[in-house]
Design a protein around this motif. Structure first.
Motif, PDB file in Angstrom:
ATOM      1  N   ASN A 100     -20.280 -18.530  -3.391  1.00 26.94           N
ATOM      2  CA  ASN A 100     -21.712 -18.360  -4.648  1.00 26.94           C
ATOM      3  C   ASN A 100     -22.938 -17.643  -4.925  1.00 26.94           C
ATOM      4  O   ASN A 100     -22.729 -16.224  -5.372  1.00 26.94           O
ATOM      5  N   LEU A 101     -22.823 -16.581  -3.480  1.00 30.04           N
ATOM      6  CA  LEU A 101     -24.065 -15.715  -3.089  1.00 30.04           C
ATOM      7  C   LEU A 101     -22.601 -14.782  -3.092  1.00 30.04           C
ATOM      8  O   LEU A 101     -22.927 -13.361  -3.812  1.00 30.04           O
ATOM      9  N   LYS A 102     -21.565 -14.261  -2.667  1.00 31.47           N
ATOM     10  CA  LYS A 102     -20.969 -12.999  -3.166  1.00 31.47           C
ATOM     11  C   LYS A 102     -20.912 -13.333  -4.280  1.00 31.47           C
ATOM     12  O   LYS A 102     -20.161 -11.786  -4.928  1.00 31.47           O
ATOM     13  N   LEU A 103     -20.164 -13.861  -5.383  1.00 30.54           N
ATOM     14  CA  LEU A 103     -20.419 -13.998  -6.004  1.00 30.54           C
ATOM     15  C   LEU A 103     -21.689 -12.865  -7.274  1.00 30.54           C
ATOM     16  O   LEU A 103     -21.599 -11.995  -8.627  1.00 30.54           O
ATOM     17  N   ALA A 104     -22.613 -13.445  -6.947  1.00 27.60           N
ATOM     18  CA  ALA A 104     -23.804 -13.259  -7.804  1.00 27.60           C
ATOM     19  C   ALA A 104     -24.430 -11.588  -6.786  1.00 27.60           C
ATOM     20  O   ALA A 104     -24.474 -10.984  -7.552  1.00 27.60           O
ATOM     21  N   ILE A 105     -23.661 -11.765  -5.681  1.00 23.03           N
ATOM     22  CA  ILE A 105     -23.893 -10.275  -5.336  1.00 23.03           C
ATOM     23  C   ILE A 105     -22.758  -9.508  -5.710  1.00 23.03           C
ATOM     24  O   ILE A 105     -23.341  -8.107  -6.501  1.00 23.03           O
TER      25      ILE A 105
END
Length: 359
Positions: A100-105
């Protein structure tokens, strides 16, 4: 699929307050000299955010050569919080790497013309700080209202009969309530405040300065990316205003495809379990579960023109985009609330991509 939700029945939020009125002072006896009261000086509050850990997280920078795991964790907390405030939601703020963090970044990088590798970099931190360089950890004083609740006992997951007997599906305890209010994982809240008594009104704790659950513009179109597990919101000019991680459908109950629309919005929805229309759960009779953040559809239901489908919250925010739903689109409660506060009735909802069951 999450079942039918009452579209118009709203349950009033019960506010609990407490006060402590002191008895009136007794009059002094006649012919006596009253002494001037001795002034009292209140002790200055202890600032949790000014602690060494709070200062380290607020000032966390990117260091590709860093080997200290705590330094990396501090940077992750800062990046997640700044992304949350910029409406590129990482889901739960937990100070950990993840999909989820990777997608947000990646979404933030794409919007700011940066290489879309999904990795933390000095360029990413600089772009985030240029838009919002405020502290990511702040102090919060626990109130008597926080301590009072009301709270609902934790029940076995999908025990719909037990849930239906409860007068409301409130938070289980104050830690869950505070963690969700500040978009945090409960474990991180406890980690940042070792030894804290969360049930003590007046106690000062350290929390993330998360987003305000409002968007800068009305949402006219929603894209639901079944491949990535992501919801993207756009205003009437086509500008992207928010990105959220999402659990989209399941192998058993895949989400629909094509274009639909928002039919209505139900804040604090009730949840109807109807065994004649659902393929999961054990109850044989139709049940209605009262409103609350631990309702199976969470704090908000955005009803779609595809019958029985909607975009909604969840009682398990840390599982968003990590566990399949029963067919609908599941967001964290705070992301569902934010989207629901801005979406227009009739807004387009486009399901795209190929559904992938979360690992």
């Amino acid at each position: 699929m999450t079942g039918l939700v009452s579209r118009f029945a709203l349950v009033a939020l019960l506010a609990v307050s407490a006060c402590d009125d002191k008895p009136p002072a007794k009059p002094a006896p006649a012919n006596t000299v009253q002494k001037a009261p001795v002034p009292t000086v209140a002790a200055p509050p202890v600032s949790a955010a000014a602690s060494p850990l709070g200062q380290a997280i607020n000032a966390a920078a990117f260091d590709p050569a860093a080997v200290d795991p705590q330094a990396r964790r501090n940077t992750l907390i800062r990046v997640q919080t700044l992304l949350d405030r910029a409406h590129f939601s990482p889901g739960v703020i937990d100070g950990r790497d993840g999909g989820n963090l990777k997608l947000a970044i990646q979404a933030f990088q794409k919007a700011h013309d940066l290489p879309t590798d999904g990795e933390i970099s000095q360029a990413l931190l600089a772009a985030l700080a240029a838009a919002d360089n405020g502290p990511v950890l702040v102090d919060y004083t626990i109130t008597q209202s926080d301590v009072a609740g009301p709270f609902t006992p934790q029940l076995p997951k999908e025990d719909y009969e037990a849930m239906a007997r409860e007068p409301a599906m409130n938070y289980h305890d104050i830690v869950e309530m505070l963690a969700e209010r500040f978009h945090m994982d409960e474990a991180l809240l406890r980690e940042l405040n070792p030894g804290a008594n969360f049930n003590q009104a007046g106690a000062t704790i350290m929390v993330t300065a998360a987003g305000a659950d409002t968007l800068p513009a009305k949402v006219d179109r929603i894209e639901i990316d079944k491949t990535l597990g992501q919801v993207r919101a756009f205003d009437e000019t086509g500008a992207q205003v928010a990105v959220y991680p999402a659990t989209v459908g399941s192998t058993e109950r895949p989400a629909p495809s094509g274009e639909w629309a928002v039919r209505t919005l139900a804040p604090r929805p009730t949840y109807t379990y109807d065994p004649s229309r659902l393929t999961f759960g054990k109850p044989k009779e139709k049940l209605t579960i009262k409103a609350g953040p631990n309702n199976p559809v969470g704090s908000t239901w955005i009803d779609l023109t595809k019958d029985t489908y909607g975009i909604h919250g969840t009682p398990d925010p840390k599982l968003v985009n990590k566990r399949a739903s029963h067919g609908c689109v599941r967001l964290t409660n705070w992301d569902a609330t934010e989207l629901g506060s801005a979406v227009k009735k009739g807004a387009k909802v486009i399901f795209m991509g190929t559904e992938a069951r979360p690992a």
